[in-house]
Design an enzyme around this catalytic site. Structure first.
Site, PDB file in Angstrom:
ATOM      1  N   SER A  77       0.806  -1.221   0.000  1.00  0.00           N
ATOM      2  CA  SER A  77       0.000   0.000   0.000  1.00  0.00           C
ATOM      3  C   SER A  77       0.844   1.277   0.000  1.00  0.00           C
ATOM      4  CB  SER A  77      -0.935  -0.070   1.207  1.00  0.00           C
ATOM      5  OG  SER A  77      -1.802   1.003   1.237  1.00  0.00           O
ATOM      6  N   GLU A 383     -12.716   5.946   6.422  1.00  0.00           N
ATOM      7  CA  GLU A 383     -11.723   6.386   7.387  1.00  0.00           C
ATOM      8  C   GLU A 383     -11.289   7.777   6.941  1.00  0.00           C
ATOM      9  OE1 GLU A 383      -9.389   2.756   9.301  1.00  0.00           O
ATOM     10  OE2 GLU A 383      -8.791   3.065   7.241  1.00  0.00           O
ATOM     11  N   ALA A 384     -10.869   8.602   7.910  1.00  0.00           N
ATOM     12  CA  ALA A 384     -10.441   9.949   7.559  1.00  0.00           C
ATOM     13  C   ALA A 384      -9.315   9.906   6.523  1.00  0.00           C
ATOM     14  CB  ALA A 384      -9.984  10.684   8.811  1.00  0.00           C
ATOM     15  N   PRO A 510      -2.139   2.030  19.847  1.00  0.00           N
ATOM     16  CA  PRO A 510      -0.968   1.393  19.253  1.00  0.00           C
ATOM     17  C   PRO A 510      -1.224   1.168  17.765  1.00  0.00           C
ATOM     18  CG  PRO A 510      -2.212  -0.205  20.566  1.00  0.00           C
ATOM     19  CD  PRO A 510      -2.921   1.112  20.700  1.00  0.00           C
ATOM     20  N   ARG A 518       0.306   5.885  18.087  1.00  0.00           N
ATOM     21  CA  ARG A 518      -0.170   7.071  17.371  1.00  0.00           C
ATOM     22  C   ARG A 518      -0.951   7.988  18.313  1.00  0.00           C
ATOM     23  NH1 ARG A 518       1.502   6.083  12.447  1.00  0.00           N
ATOM     24  NH2 ARG A 518       1.166   4.033  11.523  1.00  0.00           N
TER      25      ARG A 518
HETATM   26  C1  16G Z   1      -4.137  -0.244   7.315  1.00  0.00           C
HETATM   27  C2  16G Z   1      -5.632  -0.344   7.148  1.00  0.00           C
HETATM   28  C3  16G Z   1      -6.254   1.025   7.240  1.00  0.00           C
HETATM   29  C4  16G Z   1      -5.884   1.677   8.544  1.00  0.00           C
HETATM   30  C5  16G Z   1      -4.392   1.686   8.736  1.00  0.00           C
HETATM   31  C6  16G Z   1      -4.068   2.105  10.133  1.00  0.00           C
HETATM   32  C7  16G Z   1      -6.847  -1.890   5.737  1.00  0.00           C
HETATM   33  C8  16G Z   1      -7.041  -2.415   4.357  1.00  0.00           C
HETATM   34  N1  16G Z   1      -5.955  -0.921   5.853  1.00  0.00           N
HETATM   35  O1  16G Z   1      -3.555   0.467   6.276  1.00  0.00           O
HETATM   36  O2  16G Z   1      -7.624   0.854   7.166  1.00  0.00           O
HETATM   37  O3  16G Z   1      -6.344   2.993   8.598  1.00  0.00           O
HETATM   38  O4  16G Z   1      -3.888   0.369   8.552  1.00  0.00           O
HETATM   39  O5  16G Z   1      -2.715   2.016  10.343  1.00  0.00           O
HETATM   40  O6  16G Z   1      -7.472  -2.338   6.694  1.00  0.00           O
HETATM   41  P1  16G Z   1      -2.103   2.130  11.785  1.00  0.00           P
HETATM   42  O7  16G Z   1      -2.703   1.020  12.619  1.00  0.00           O
HETATM   43  O8  16G Z   1      -0.643   1.998  11.582  1.00  0.00           O
HETATM   44  O9  16G Z   1      -2.492   3.467  12.304  1.00  0.00           O
HETATM   45 MG    MG Z   2      -3.754   1.141   0.391  1.00  0.00          MG
END
Ligand code: 16G
Ligand code: MG
Length: 555
Positions: A77, A383-384, A510, A518
């Site tokens: 991603s 999501e934002a 986390p 975060r």
């Molecule tokens: C991943 C998730 C996304 C989420 C992000 C949060 C999927 C397909 N993607 O990219 O939705 O906002 O993780 O990341 O579920 P974090 O846990 O590092 O903040």
């Molecule tokens: Mg992506």
């Protein structure tokens, strides 16, 4: 063999011999432990060969278990080019279930000599009929490591006798779409890249044909492709748009580096335009992320000020549009918007108080939002950060179709618009391309500029920071991540800090994809949001085992 019977042990042994042999070509580095996180495995590409092979095995088992086609997407991603990752796609195009996420982690972490035992354990627990045929669809993004890693997935599939279809370079949402099309015997669409373009572009053209006043100027959109797969696919799609949308594509991968100072994540977190893109004052722009499952919009005003229209603004635009159509159609369908704790407070207030839609808040991660949205006739989830889509229940789709056939006048017009709206949306997962077409159609139909869209409500200034701690699992959250229940004293500290500022809110969680905690803060001014985020970071650092130097004020 009779369906439902287990094959004789000798067949199983032969299958496993192949697994053993192939697995030796994809050895696991001893002691390496990785977790199937929020969106699959994701780390430096050099550590992933054995994971890919094993996910090929697991997808084959999942296919045998569900008697349906399963997807495997090789992508990391919005992560940097050196990383890669993999996620599994379940039969209807949704994320794989929690139990199977657990199996993925078990299989990934079994030492080389324990792999067969781990595999047999899953087969037994799930009572999998090994003589059942298996089909796996595979896709990959444009990272240089993706080719060999997706080859490792194929090896895993064939080691267990599964069939595969390798779609090569596709966006993540395209692969989700293919899996859903295949398992609905084509009802969702044709399981080809061409079928994808046809379905979504035809719906877009049908929708915009009603926007007769749309000028060429309004049809123009600048797109930042994050130097990733979305850019390649947008080029392919363009001819299907029949000039109803004029796209200027930047960061198309021809020179720049994937996700480097560009893409949806960069733009959202930095609250700045991407590099590599010509942003003319007042013009509508958007950014995809590296696998094209997220989108954010933005423009700069005549004073050079940057304005971001993130997932919350997108959810508001779409739900307003849908609600108006439902009223015009005289359809009584329940519409809900699903957000996470990251949703800007202004968006939540607007949706609740002015729009009066049902609101839900879930934990971060697409699967949580997706499941919550499935509970309504129409569930808009975003999501934002720009990942989101709209889900329509089967009953809702049928009612719309019925009305389109039976009604006349304004009600028919609204029903037809709703029908084409359903068709322009990729309901399997958030999809930058499909979301873009929907947003462009709405703006055209409503004759709305990006500035007017932006003015629906005013975002509260906000700031996101990260804090390094020795073990981020010491932070436990509740209430959809809006409150920290451990370590002791942290929530009280946050509550105390929040009280100091106007219209303030802050939470910590986390990360599911990075080894950090975060921090999010919002308040009535940018200075307050920055100060609050910094103070909360300090509280995390002190109470949750911060490592390295104390967080410094960011601005
Ligand atoms: C991943 C998730 C996304 C989420 C992000 C949060 C999927 C397909 N993607 O990219 O939705 O906002 O993780 O990341 O579920 P974090 O846990 O590092 O903040
Ligand atoms: Mg992506």
């Amino acid at each position: 063999m009779q369906p439902g019977c287990f094959p004789p042990p000798v067949v199983q042994m032969a299958q496993f011999q192949d697994v053993s042999k192939q697995s030796d070509l994809h050895p696991k580095p001893a002691g390496l432990v990785l977790q199937y996180g929020t969106a699959g495995f994701r780390t430096n590409a050099k550590l992933l060969d054995h994971i890919m092979f094993r996910m090929g095995l697991l997808a084959t088992l999942r296919s045998k278990k569900t008697k349906a086609t399963i997807g495997v997407m090789v992508t990391a991603s919005h992560n940097p080019e050196e990383d890669n990752g993999v996620k599994l796609v379940d039969p209807m195009g949704e994320m794989v279930t929690l139990t199977w996420e657990g199996y993925a982690t078990q299989l990934a972490n079994a030492e080389q000599e324990d792999l067969l035992a781990a595999l047999k354990d899953i087969i037994e627990k799930e009572a999998i009929n090994m003589s059942q045929e298996a089909d796996v669809f595979i896709g990959k993004d444009t990272r240089s490591s993706s080719a060999s890693l997706s080859k490792a997935v194929l090896d895993g599939v064939s080691a267990l006798g599964g069939h595969n279809k390798d779609y090569g370079l596709v966006t993540t949402p395209q692969l989700h779409y293919m899996v859903c099309c295949q398992n609905t015997q084509g009802k969702y669409g044709e399981a080809t890249v061409e079928g994808y373009y046809k379905k979504f572009c035809q719906a877009f053209i049908q929708l915009t044909k009603n926007a007769s006043n749309c000028t060429d100027d309004q049809k123009h959109l600048s797109v930042d492709g994050a130097n990733g797969i979305g850019a390649l696919k947008l080029r392919e799609l363009e001819s299907h748009l029949k000039k109803e949308l004029h796209i200027s594509l930047f960061n198309d991968g021809s020179t720049g580096k994937l996700n480097h100072q560009c893409g949806a994540d960069f733009v959202k977190v930095q609250q700045n335009p991407p590099t590599g893109m010509k942003v003319n004052s007042g013009e509508r722009c958007c950014s995809f992320d590296g696998d094209a499952d997220r989108i954010v919009y933005y423009y700069t005003d005549s004073e050079g000020q940057f304005h971001l229209l993130d997932g919350d603004k997108i959810a508001t635009l779409i739900s307003t549009f849908l609600k108006e159509l439902l009223t015009q159609a005289g359809l009584d369908l329940e519409i809900a918007v699903v957000q996470t704790a990251y949703a800007n407070g202004s968006s939540t207030n607007y949706l609740e108080d002015t729009m009066k839609v049902i609101l839900r808040c879930t934990k971060t991660g697409v699967k949580h939002l997706h499941h919550a949205a499935q509970e309504f006739d129409i569930g808009v989830y975003f999501e934002a950060n720009g990942h989101g889509t709209v889900l329509f229940s089967k009953a809702a789709e049928e009612k719309v179709q019925q009305l389109a056939e039976d009604s006349s006048g304004e009600r028919k017009r609204a029903a037809l618009l709703l029908q084409n709206t359903i068709n322009v949306i990729n309901q399997t997962v958030g999809d930058a391309i499909s979301d873009m077409l929907l947003i462009e159609a709405i703006l055209a139909i409503k004759g709305m500029t990006i500035q007017q869209w932006d003015a629906i409500y005013e975002d509260l200034p906000n700031r996101q920071l990260k804090v390094k701690v020795s073990d981020r699992r010491v932070i436990d959250t509740a209430d959809a991540e809006r409150r920290a229940v451990s370590p002791t004293g942290l929530q009280e500290a946050i509550d105390g800090l929040v009280k100091k500022y106007g219209r303030a809110r802050s939470f910590v969680r986390p990360s599911g994809t990075e080894d950090v905690v975060r921090v999010y803060a919002e308040a009535d001014t940018q200075e307050s949001a920055d100060a609050l985020a910094h103070e909360v970071s300090l509280a995390v650092y002190r109470l949750a085992g911060g490592v390295g130097g104390e967080p410094k004020p960011s601005h």
